[in-house]
Structures are given as C-alpha cells and as structure tokens.
Design a protein around this motif. Sequence first.
Motif, mmCIF file in Angstrom:
data_model
loop_
_atom_site.group_PDB
_atom_site.id
_atom_site.type_symbol
_atom_site.label_atom_id
_atom_site.label_comp_id
_atom_site.label_asym_id
_atom_site.label_seq_id
_atom_site.Cartn_x
_atom_site.Cartn_y
_atom_site.Cartn_z
ATOM 1 N N GLN A 78 0.837 -1.213 0.000
ATOM 2 C CA GLN A 78 0.000 0.000 0.000
ATOM 3 C C GLN A 78 0.865 1.254 0.000
ATOM 4 O OE1 GLN A 78 -2.736 -0.127 3.294
ATOM 5 N NE2 GLN A 78 -3.540 -2.131 2.697
ATOM 6 N N ARG A 87 3.935 1.454 -0.958
ATOM 7 C CA ARG A 87 4.680 1.521 -2.226
ATOM 8 C C ARG A 87 3.808 2.161 -3.305
ATOM 9 N NH1 ARG A 87 6.779 -3.629 -2.694
ATOM 10 N NH2 ARG A 87 4.954 -4.317 -3.861
ATOM 11 N N ALA A 88 2.526 1.793 -3.312
ATOM 12 C CA ALA A 88 1.604 2.368 -4.302
ATOM 13 C C ALA A 88 1.508 3.883 -4.097
ATOM 14 C CB ALA A 88 0.237 1.705 -4.190
ATOM 15 N N LEU A 89 1.396 4.307 -2.847
ATOM 16 C CA LEU A 89 1.327 5.748 -2.568
ATOM 17 C C LEU A 89 2.617 6.445 -2.990
ATOM 18 C CD1 LEU A 89 -0.283 5.871 1.020
ATOM 19 C CD2 LEU A 89 -1.325 6.629 -1.134
ATOM 20 N N ASN A 90 3.746 5.823 -2.613
ATOM 21 C CA ASN A 90 5.045 6.440 -2.914
ATOM 22 C C ASN A 90 5.315 6.497 -4.411
ATOM 23 O OD1 ASN A 90 5.780 7.123 -0.322
ATOM 24 N ND2 ASN A 90 6.716 5.115 0.098
ATOM 25 N N SER A 91 4.768 5.542 -5.163
ATOM 26 C CA SER A 91 5.053 5.506 -6.608
ATOM 27 C C SER A 91 4.371 6.664 -7.337
ATOM 28 C CB SER A 91 4.618 4.166 -7.195
ATOM 29 O OG SER A 91 3.212 4.117 -7.195
ATOM 30 N N ARG A 92 3.430 7.329 -6.670
ATOM 31 C CA ARG A 92 2.778 8.482 -7.319
ATOM 32 C C ARG A 92 3.612 9.753 -7.193
ATOM 33 N NH1 ARG A 92 -2.694 7.561 -4.435
ATOM 34 N NH2 ARG A 92 -3.047 5.422 -5.079
ATOM 35 N N LEU A 93 4.640 9.711 -6.361
ATOM 36 C CA LEU A 93 5.480 10.899 -6.185
ATOM 37 C C LEU A 93 6.381 11.067 -7.419
ATOM 38 C CD1 LEU A 93 6.478 10.231 -2.476
ATOM 39 C CD2 LEU A 93 4.799 11.897 -3.304
ATOM 40 N N PRO A 94 6.812 12.293 -7.694
ATOM 41 C CA PRO A 94 7.654 12.520 -8.880
ATOM 42 C C PRO A 94 8.967 11.722 -8.840
ATOM 43 C CG PRO A 94 7.413 14.542 -7.544
ATOM 44 C CD PRO A 94 6.475 13.540 -6.983
ATOM 45 N N SER A 95 9.539 11.532 -7.646
ATOM 46 C CA SER A 95 10.729 10.669 -7.553
ATOM 47 C C SER A 95 10.611 9.872 -6.258
ATOM 48 C CB SER A 95 12.007 11.516 -7.554
ATOM 49 O OG SER A 95 11.989 12.368 -6.430
#
Length: 470
Positions: A22, A24-32
């Motif tokens: 979960q 990781r999914a949130l973090n993957s939306r960040l620009p980096s």
Amino acid sequence: MKRTTPVIPAEDIQRQKEYCAQLRALNSRLPSPPLAYVDTYGCQQNEADSELLRGMLCEMGYEIADTDRGADVIVINTCAIREHAEQRVFGNVGALVHGKRKNPNQVICLCGCMAQEPHVANRLRQSYRHVDLVFGPQQLWRFPELLRRVALRRGRVFETERDDGAIAEGLPVRRSGKLKAWVSIMYGCNNFCSYCIVPYTRGRERSREPDIILREIEGLAAQGYKDITLLGQNVNSYGKDLEGGWDFPRLLEAANAVPGEFLLRFMTSHPKDATDRLFDVMARCEKVAPAIHLPFQSGNDRVLGAMNRRYTRGQYLEKVAALRGRIPDVVLTSDVIVGFPGETTPEFEDTLSLIEEVRFDALFTFIYSPRKGTPAAELPDPQPRGEKSANFDRLVEAQNRISLEKHRAYIGSVRRCLIDGAGEDPRSSLTARTAGGRLVHLDGDPALIGRFADVRITDCSTWALFGELV
Ligand code: SAH
Ligand code: SF4
Ligand code: F3S
C-alpha cells in the motif's frame, strides 16, 4: 518443530507485506522515490535489525539514503547499553528538529533498545515532539504497519510496552555488505547480569529454527558471502526453547557442513555456558574461525558474584585453558567493566592480573555506567570517578602492550586472509582479515577483494598488522 517460544503467524507477516504494498503504491505516485535514512547505534544485533528495517523500507518504495539530510523518513535504531550511547542519541535526535521544521512531512522514527526504557519513552513523548514513531526491538516486524499509521497522519505512535518478544520470519532484508553477513540465530537474554539493560530491552531468549538458519546460510554462501557471523546475546543458550535436541555446538557443526568457501564466526559466548563440546566443534570444523569473544567482565570473584555472572575467575581460566588446549593459536577477545559499584582498586587489580595471565588479543574496556531498572544501579558506588578513570587507563595501557606483543609474534608468518576492502592509505590499497579476525593492511590489486589469499606479515602496530601478498 515444537517449541515454547511464540512464533508470529505467517498471516500476520503477510499483512505487513500488504502494508508495504500500500505504501509503495502511494510512494510511486510521487515525482521521484522518497528517501529513507537508517542510523544505527550499538551492537551487531542492531546492525542486523537495521538491515531488516532497510529491507522493509525498500519494499515500501523508499530509496535508501546515506545521510539524514533531505530524507523523507529517518529511523534512529538506538542502543541503551551505557549512558554515553544514550546521550549521543538524544543529542542527534534533538538536532533533527531543524530539518523537520523545513520539511514538516518528514517522518522521524526512533526504535531499538532505548525505546524499551520507560523513562526514555516518557522523555521522547514530552520533550521531543518532532519524533513521530517510537517502537521497541520486539515490534520491529510491525514497522510497515506503524509507519503507515504515521504516514496516514493519525498522530504520534508509541509502541513501547515491555514485550518478551516472539520469532518473526520472512521479513525482507537489505544487507549492507557483499562479503560479510550477520545471521541472527536467537534473540533476547535471560542472564540478567546485574549491570545490564539488555534483558529488559530485548526480552526473553528465543531461538530461530535450525532449518531456517541453515537455509539462510546456504543462500548467503551461494551469493558469495565469505564471512558469516552467527548472532545472539548468548549464542551458547541456543536451542533451549526448541525440541529435537538442538544446541549451539550442533548448529555450528551443521552450518560448517553448508557447501561453499566461507568463514563462520559467532557473537557472543557467555563463559558460564561455553563448553568443551563447543571448543571441540570449533577445533574440528574447518570453516569455523579460530576466534572467540568471551567476555570476562572482572577478574575478582566478589565482583563477579555481584555482577551475577555465575562463574569464578578460576572457572574462566579453566575454560581458556580448555580452549587453548584444542586451538593453541585461537584469537581470544573479551569485554571488561571497570568501576562496578563497590569495586575497590585491589579488586580491580585482579582484573589487571587476569589480563596479564590470559593475554587477550584485544579487549573492549568500559567504565561502569548505571542503567535505570537494573539491580546494580541500586548499589552504593563510593569509588570516585577519578579513581575509576585511573584504573581504566592502567588497564588500557596494559592491554595495548599485550596487543602489540601479540601482533609482533605474527611478523614473518604467512596467513590465509580474506581480502575484504580498499585501504585508505595509498601505500596499502587493500584491507584484509586473518581467519582469527585481525586487521591486515596490504598493497595489491583491488580485483582481489572478496578472495582468500596468503599474506606474509611484515610489520604491525597495536591495532593492525601490515603484510604483502605471497
Ligand atoms: N551479551 C553480550 C554483551 C552485550 S553488551 C555478553 O554478555 O557478552 C557488551 C558489553 O557491554 C558487555 O560485555 C559489558 O562489558 C558492557 N556493558 C554492559 N552493560 C554495561 C554497563 N551498565 N556499564 C558498562 N559496560 C556495560
Ligand atoms: Fe547483558 Fe549479561 Fe545478557 Fe550479556 S549475558 S546481554 S551482559 S545480561
Ligand atoms: Fe545496545 Fe541493545 Fe545491543 S542495548 S548493545 S543495542 S542489545
């Protein structure tokens, strides 16, 4: 396998992996990818725990940074063994407040042994309000759940209740080295030495299953690890909570049978449980390094009794003789405490005479530090600080002389060493370790890093040997 220690059910570990996914999914939306920094204090057990923390952070989509500057998550994995260690942590954690002001979304976590001390948890709660998450070593496997709770902004999280601990398997790990690896074989301590905080912070002794440990070692050998250290506060208690007759000598022998070219070490052995069987196994297993860390703490029987060490000076010396009878050139290192409450200078002199008698290869010397909640902290401690420091200095001076003499005896000999890294001095481009674990500086091709090689010892200092490739 039947056992008396609770094991965290696989579903619970699986749930932590879902929390990782979960985040990781949130973090993957960040620009980096967001950055995480893990800072480690204390013993090898903490180093090993930090490798698990980093493993979990990677699963959560963080990139591991090597500084706290600019990190989105900071984890301070702390040690409570002495006052000085705690002061450093408080100082460094205090300084993080500035970074947090600049980046209010930063998450600051404090874990490890200090988190398990009630007075520390209270102080963090009241005076270190920029710390978001505090959890003890027994809660480590729940880090994804706890971090998620903080990340979803449900206030500060404290998981600091006294906890005897369980066994958690299947956590991801991100190892720091490519040649040297830690393998925890057990956790906790039941010895309650009267000065020591560890039994209160790390919970009760509990052993991992031998099959799981041996599979981990097989994996490490297959990946090319060359130096594997089995970890526990007292490895000689291994297996007491397991059925099937497992104990440490048997585990060590089974680990020795794992195919591959690597050395096996272990930390730490309590002298009261170090047996002739252990020494026999060390002597006959070719992968087991001829080295043992056998803390004696004091050379005086009254002090040893007050420390609750459960051996005498005479028994300690007998163990050393039994060990050297089997492995004459064994590298023997130890820990010693100076200035235990009530220790007199004549009692200290028994410690000094013990080191002259045994002649350790190296010694870790500590001035006694009172730990809240331990029995020794309640004892009268009349010896002035200056007298303790003077005794400490005498001990260090004697040991430095012995270390140098022992190193001199290496000169001219050829030792099989593991070339383990690049040197800092241009005249010695490589570092290596003897099988006994002594540091060697030498010159050679960096392509040799990771190989075993014969090295002729040509010179030495108190701290290290110098050599050349044969
Ligand atoms: N489990 C290991 C030791 C862990 S602590 C063992 O028993 O060998 C490492 C060392 O720190 C101890 O061996 C002891 O020498 C030292 N130590 C522990 N508590 C201390 C205290 N309160 N003050 C000073 N030194 C301490
Ligand atoms: Fe502390 Fe003694 Fe346990 Fe070592 S054996 S961790 S010194 S209580
Ligand atoms: Fe420190 Fe805890 Fe290890 S007190 S020495 S980090 S077990």
